[in-house]
Design a protein around this motif. Structure first.
Motif, PDB file in Angstrom:
ATOM      1  N   GLU A 346      37.360  -9.571  17.758  1.00 32.19           N
ATOM      2  CA  GLU A 346      38.052 -10.864  17.749  1.00 32.19           C
ATOM      3  C   GLU A 346      39.524 -10.671  17.390  1.00 32.19           C
ATOM      4  O   GLU A 346      39.900  -9.671  16.770  1.00 32.19           O
ATOM      5  CB  GLU A 346      37.437 -11.819  16.695  1.00 32.19           C
ATOM      6  CG  GLU A 346      35.993 -12.198  16.998  1.00 32.19           C
ATOM      7  CD  GLU A 346      35.428 -13.239  16.025  1.00 32.19           C
ATOM      8  OE1 GLU A 346      36.220 -13.823  15.231  1.00 32.19           O
ATOM      9  OE2 GLU A 346      34.207 -13.458  16.063  1.00 32.19           O
ATOM     10  N   PRO A 372      37.485 -10.129  22.928  1.00 32.34           N
ATOM     11  CA  PRO A 372      36.308 -10.832  23.456  1.00 32.34           C
ATOM     12  C   PRO A 372      36.045 -12.204  22.801  1.00 32.34           C
ATOM     13  O   PRO A 372      35.652 -13.143  23.488  1.00 32.34           O
ATOM     14  CB  PRO A 372      35.159  -9.862  23.173  1.00 32.34           C
ATOM     15  CG  PRO A 372      35.794  -8.518  23.036  1.00 32.34           C
ATOM     16  CD  PRO A 372      37.148  -8.774  22.457  1.00 32.34           C
ATOM     17  N   ASN A 373      36.277 -12.329  21.472  1.00 33.28           N
ATOM     18  CA  ASN A 373      36.043 -13.610  20.782  1.00 33.28           C
ATOM     19  C   ASN A 373      34.737 -14.267  21.191  1.00 33.28           C
ATOM     20  O   ASN A 373      34.714 -15.424  21.607  1.00 33.28           O
ATOM     21  CB  ASN A 373      37.212 -14.579  21.034  1.00 33.28           C
ATOM     22  CG  ASN A 373      38.517 -14.065  20.456  1.00 33.28           C
ATOM     23  OD1 ASN A 373      38.550 -13.458  19.385  1.00 33.28           O
ATOM     24  ND2 ASN A 373      39.600 -14.262  21.178  1.00 33.28           N
ATOM     25  N   LYS A 374      33.660 -13.550  21.069  1.00 35.30           N
ATOM     26  CA  LYS A 374      32.367 -14.075  21.519  1.00 35.30           C
ATOM     27  C   LYS A 374      31.904 -15.231  20.658  1.00 35.30           C
ATOM     28  O   LYS A 374      32.026 -15.202  19.436  1.00 35.30           O
ATOM     29  CB  LYS A 374      31.308 -12.972  21.465  1.00 35.30           C
ATOM     30  CG  LYS A 374      31.458 -11.989  22.601  1.00 35.30           C
ATOM     31  CD  LYS A 374      30.096 -11.447  23.051  1.00 35.30           C
ATOM     32  CE  LYS A 374      30.285 -10.410  24.141  1.00 35.30           C
ATOM     33  NZ  LYS A 374      30.190  -9.039  23.614  1.00 35.30           N
ATOM     34  N   THR A 376      30.532 -19.730  20.912  1.00 38.41           N
ATOM     35  CA  THR A 376      30.454 -20.947  21.724  1.00 38.41           C
ATOM     36  C   THR A 376      31.429 -22.006  21.228  1.00 38.41           C
ATOM     37  O   THR A 376      31.312 -23.180  21.551  1.00 38.41           O
ATOM     38  CB  THR A 376      29.024 -21.522  21.654  1.00 38.41           C
ATOM     39  OG1 THR A 376      28.676 -21.679  20.271  1.00 38.41           O
ATOM     40  CG2 THR A 376      28.011 -20.602  22.312  1.00 38.41           C
ATOM     41  N   GLY A 382      36.098 -16.711  18.080  1.00 35.74           N
ATOM     42  CA  GLY A 382      34.819 -16.020  18.015  1.00 35.74           C
ATOM     43  C   GLY A 382      34.020 -16.509  16.815  1.00 35.74           C
ATOM     44  O   GLY A 382      34.487 -17.358  16.047  1.00 35.74           O
TER      45      GLY A 382
END
Ligand SMILES: *Cc1c(COP(=O)(O)O)cnc(C)c1O
Length: 421
Positions: A346, A372-374, A376, A382
């Motif tokens: 992130e 990526p900052n995964k 929702t 992230g």
């Protein structure tokens, strides 16, 4: 009036070399800043609150009805502070600030909580930093607790009208300028401290794209004043940020030195979450304060403290791995390598103005480094950055999971409108 800072359960931080470095006018015989002397002149022409609310635009030019002012001279010390209608003031064309950048400022916010209470977030840290910035550029020192009390009075007065809705906030800009009317390059003998409140857009900015500065422009250097919130840091950076914006970036990520050390993003602190190459552990890393290149952000500190308190133990937060929190010098090449090796997790920037904003990309040596900052989160943060952001927001707006000891609750009965004249 504001409760004393001690009863608010907050002590001024004494981290050496950072926000609380210089002492106040303790040894001076001249009067210090004294909020108890405040005089009040309410505006005869109240402004209208825009129909769409107080923070709809990026114009940053909507201000509230009142401001605080206080003048100082080297002969009188701090004079009587005043709460007066917002409006222009006169300074001479020879005023020191107009020639020698003898100016510093602070940025903080007043929040209307979901419990309908008004709050300031760690205002003592801003006041202490303002003292440090002031003395860095030969502006007069003051007792920072008195500045907090003055800010308290201003927001108690204007908060009711300008922040009627839970979840709303405005920006507070304490400023100090040297008004000494003489062109000699010398320590100013007259100054003006003032505090204004300004509308600011909502907190949920989209992820940012940053352009790494790579030596063509330098924001701060050892022995300089990058650690102080002085106007002189910002004017000279505007050409570089304008150029970055023309190329489609939101901000500059300021690197330093031949090693390309990562420092700050625009006027906010920068954080990277990556997996350590050796230990394979998740690490939240940010530049250190030790070499005085970066600003000791109140948000930065709060991010670090929250992360250390709530994210460093296994199983502390459902679904999140424990992380390590690291303040050390790190280079952009290390970040690039982490991206290449799939260890970059992130990136986010943190500051009062734009709060916590995900960084989706940094352009460096002609390549895009992708964060990526995964998760929702609608704002693109992230899961880790998002969790920290939520706790900060909970604190500012009085939610259950916030840190109550970090806020100063404003009793709106202290409004100047309630005061007998
Ligand atoms: C104001 C500022 C920050 C953020 O500080 P906060 O106290 O968190 O608002 C970071 N970097 C720079 C250069 C700043 O001017």
């Amino acid at each position: 009036m504001a409760k004393t800072l001690e009863t608010q359960g907050v002590s001024l931080d004494t981290n050496p070399g950072t926000v609380s470095e210089p002492l106040s006018t303790k040894n001076s015989a001249l009067p210090d800043l004294d909020a108890s002397k405040l005089t009040i002149q309410l505006t005869p022409n109240p402004k209208e609150v825009p129909a769409e609310g107080f923070n709809p635009s990026w114009r940053h030019d909507l201000t509230t009805d009142h401001m605080i002012t206080c003048t100082w001279t080297d002969e009188t010390g701090w004079q009587t502070p005043a709460l007066v209608p917002y409006g222009p003031f006169q300074i001479m064309p020879t005023a020191s600030v107009l020639h020698y950048a003898t100016e510093c400022f602070e940025g903080m916010k007043c929040y209307r909580g979901y419990d309908n209470k008004l709050r300031l977030f760690r205002p003592q840290l801003n006041a202490a930093r303002m003292l440090m910035s002031s003395t860095r550029i030969a502006l007069p020192p003051f007792n920072p607790e008195e500045l907090v009390k003055l800010i308290y009075k201003l927001v108690a007065t204007d908060g009711g009208k300008w922040l009627p809705k839970p979840g709303s906030f405005f920006y507070i800009r304490p400023t100090s300028i040297a008004t000494h009317p003489a062109l000699g390059v010398q320590k100013p003998r007259e100054a003006l401290l003032y505090v204004i409140c300004c509308a600011f857009p909502t907190l949920d900015a989209k992820p940012m794209k940053l352009l790494a500065s790579e030596g063509q422009a330098v924001r701060a250097w050892p022995g300089g004043w990058g650690y102080a919130k002085v106007g002189a840091n910002y004017g000279p950076s505007l050409m570089a940020s304008d150029e970055a914006q023309k190329q489609g970036f939101n901000q500059i990520l300021w690197l330093f030195g031949e090693e390309n050390y990562v420092t700050e993003a625009g006027a906010s602190n920068f954080f990277v979450l990556w997996r350590n190459k050796e230990t394979q552990k998740l690490e939240l890393i940010t530049a250190p304060l030790t070499d005085k290149l970066i600003l000791d952000g109140v948000t930065r500190r709060s991010v670090l403290e929250l992360a250390r308190e709530r994210l460093t133990k296994a199983g502390a937060v459902e679904g999140l791995e424990e992380i390590e929190v690291v303040e050390r010098k790190y280079t952009m090449d290390e970040v690039a390598l982490a991206a290449e090796e799939g260890r970059l997790v992130e990136g986010f920037a943190a500051g009062t103005a734009f709060f916590v904003v995900a960084v989706s990309l940094v352009s460096y040596k002609g390549k895009d480094i992708i964060f990526p900052n995964k998760g929702t989160n609608a704002d693109g943060t992230g899961v880790y950055g998002g969790a920290i952001k939520k706790w900060l927001k909970d604190t500012m707006f009085g939610n259950e999971e916030g840190k109550k000891e970090w806020v100063m609750v404003i009793d709106e009965k202290d409004s100047a409108y309630n005061q007998q004249q």
